[in-house]
Scaffold this active site. Structure first.
Site, short mmCIF file in Angstrom:
data_model
loop_
_atom_site.label_atom_id
_atom_site.label_comp_id
_atom_site.label_asym_id
_atom_site.label_seq_id
_atom_site.Cartn_x
_atom_site.Cartn_y
_atom_site.Cartn_z
N GLY A 11 44.87 33.90 69.92
CA GLY A 11 44.09 34.15 68.72
C GLY A 11 44.03 32.92 67.84
O GLY A 11 45.01 32.19 67.70
N ARG A 21 44.09 17.69 64.40
CA ARG A 21 43.88 16.39 63.74
C ARG A 21 45.15 15.57 63.75
O ARG A 21 45.14 14.36 64.03
CB ARG A 21 43.40 16.63 62.31
N ARG A 72 41.23 33.82 76.24
CA ARG A 72 42.27 34.42 77.07
C ARG A 72 42.03 34.00 78.52
O ARG A 72 40.90 33.75 78.92
CB ARG A 72 42.24 35.94 76.97
N GLY A 102 50.48 31.07 70.12
CA GLY A 102 51.57 32.01 69.93
C GLY A 102 52.45 32.14 71.16
O GLY A 102 52.45 31.27 72.04
N ASP A 103 53.18 33.26 71.27
CA ASP A 103 54.16 33.38 72.33
C ASP A 103 53.55 33.40 73.72
O ASP A 103 54.10 32.83 74.67
CB ASP A 103 55.06 34.61 72.12
N THR A 125 49.82 31.13 64.70
CA THR A 125 49.48 32.55 64.78
C THR A 125 49.61 33.17 63.41
O THR A 125 50.61 32.95 62.71
CB THR A 125 50.38 33.30 65.78
N ASP A 127 50.25 36.15 62.75
CA ASP A 127 51.22 37.25 62.73
C ASP A 127 52.63 36.81 62.35
O ASP A 127 53.48 37.65 62.06
CB ASP A 127 51.27 37.92 64.10
N ASP A 129 55.00 35.87 64.24
CA ASP A 129 55.90 36.64 65.11
C ASP A 129 56.61 35.78 66.16
O ASP A 129 56.94 36.27 67.24
CB ASP A 129 55.12 37.76 65.81
N ARG A 171 50.08 43.94 65.18
CA ARG A 171 50.30 44.98 66.19
C ARG A 171 51.78 45.15 66.51
O ARG A 171 52.26 46.25 66.69
CB ARG A 171 49.51 44.62 67.46
N ARG A 211 54.27 60.81 36.58
CA ARG A 211 54.53 59.91 35.45
C ARG A 211 53.24 59.28 34.93
O ARG A 211 53.27 58.36 34.11
CB ARG A 211 55.54 58.83 35.83
N GLU A 222 48.70 47.45 61.48
CA GLU A 222 48.00 48.17 62.54
C GLU A 222 48.95 48.69 63.62
O GLU A 222 48.65 49.69 64.29
CB GLU A 222 46.93 47.28 63.17
N GLN A 251 40.90 38.52 58.38
CA GLN A 251 42.21 37.90 58.15
C GLN A 251 42.42 36.63 58.98
O GLN A 251 43.29 35.83 58.68
CB GLN A 251 43.32 38.90 58.47
#
Length: 319
Positions: A11, A21, A72, A102-103, A125, A127, A129, A171, A211, A222, A251
């Protein structure tokens, strides 16, 4: 080492261009030839290479997404695909590769390293994560995007005295929901790392109503489940009118924040230095504001855990 490659995979994340750069310009500064690999591992298998120079990364530090594009690639996960990738790199004279992603991207980089291609990972990433680094490129921008959206939603929630559920990305990791929810003063935050109870959510909403509070914001990662389904369960219990907003891929985009631009620049430059020092299968991370080199295989093997102290703090401050 005379020639290195750089690719972005998985992603996209704001700040990836700043990292590209930094890799290109630090590489050129250190006397290297830098080759861009378009469309991640898919482009690697296709031999989609482009020579990079100083001008090819001009005016990109402020741009979201990735100029090298990303995709992908199931074929790369096979042994045949990985052997083919090494052949493509060797034929082009590429001795080392900086992988920004990412991972999943790092797992691919580890396989290249096992086959003799030096690799260094730069965590990009939204996330956040990845284990072993305090933050990842794109996370700060994504959180600020969510904050801006939720602040606007709260204006409407206040005006109409309504409860809004805002579904954000995450996720498997609740970092975006956690940081954005705390920063926005959300009354409830739901993340995949912590179980939740509809009864408890309803009790908090009713306590606030008693109140005198007539609006609330719930931020839902998500990975917890559909915000719409959660809203239906709450509505069944108390009969309130609920509104759901799914922020989705908004996002991922947008101009990176200063924090992400600086982080990406530092990490991209260090990745080149690590390759020149003979390192391979390493990831650039940041711990306590200092850049560190982490074993990439260890980083992808260890589970990431968000700072649950923030989760407890958010619950306290939302009483």
């Amino acid at each position: 080492m005379q020639t290195i490659g750089v690719l972005t995979s998985g992603g996209d994340a704001p700040g990836m261009n700043a990292a590209i750069r930094a890799v290109v310009r630090m590489g050129i500064y250190r006397g290297l030839k830098v080759v861009g690999i378009r469309k991640g591992y898919s482009g690697l298998l296709a031999g989609d290479f482009v020579d990079m120079d100083l001008g090819s990364v001009a005016d990109i530090i402020h741009r979201g997404g990735t100029i090298l594009q990303t995709a992908r690639c199931e074929a790369f996960k096979t042994e045949e695909g990985q052997r083919h990738a090494v052949e493509k790199l060797t034929a082009r004279g590429i001795e080392g590769v900086v992988v920004i992603g990412g991972d999943g991207s790092f797992r691919g980089a580890v396989e290249l390293a096992k086959r003799g291609i030096a690799t260094v990972g730069v965590p990009g990433t939204i996330d956040n994560d990845i284990a072993g680094t305090d933050t990842t490129i794109g996370f700060d921008t994504a959180v600020n995007t969510v904050i801006e959206a939720v602040d606007k939603i709260r204006d409407t929630a206040t005006s109409h005295e309504r409860t809004f559920l805002v579904e954000v990305m995450g996720r498997r990791a609740g970092d975006i929901a956690l940081s954005a929810g705390l920063a926005c003063g959300a009354e409830t935050i739901l993340i995949p790392e912590e179980e939740y109870s509809i009864d408890e959510i309803v009790e908090r909403l009713e306590r606030s109503f008693k109140r005198g509070k007539r609006h609330s914001i719930l931020v839902v990662a998500e990975g917890v489940g559909s915000a719409m389904a959660i809203a239906d369960k709450i509505r069944e219990r108390i009969g309130w009118e609920m509104r759901v907003t799914v922020l989705g891929h908004i996002q991922r985009g947008g101009s990176p924040t200063a924090a992400d631009r600086v982080l990406a620049s530092r990490m991209g430059a260090m990745a080149v230095e690590l390759l020149l020092q003979g390192h391979s299968a390493k990831m650039v991370g940041i711990q306590n504001r200092r850049l560190v080199a982490i074993d990439m295989e260890d980083a992808v093997a260890r589970p990431h855990r968000p700072d649950l102290g923030l989760f407890d703090l958010a619950r306290i401050l939302a009483i």
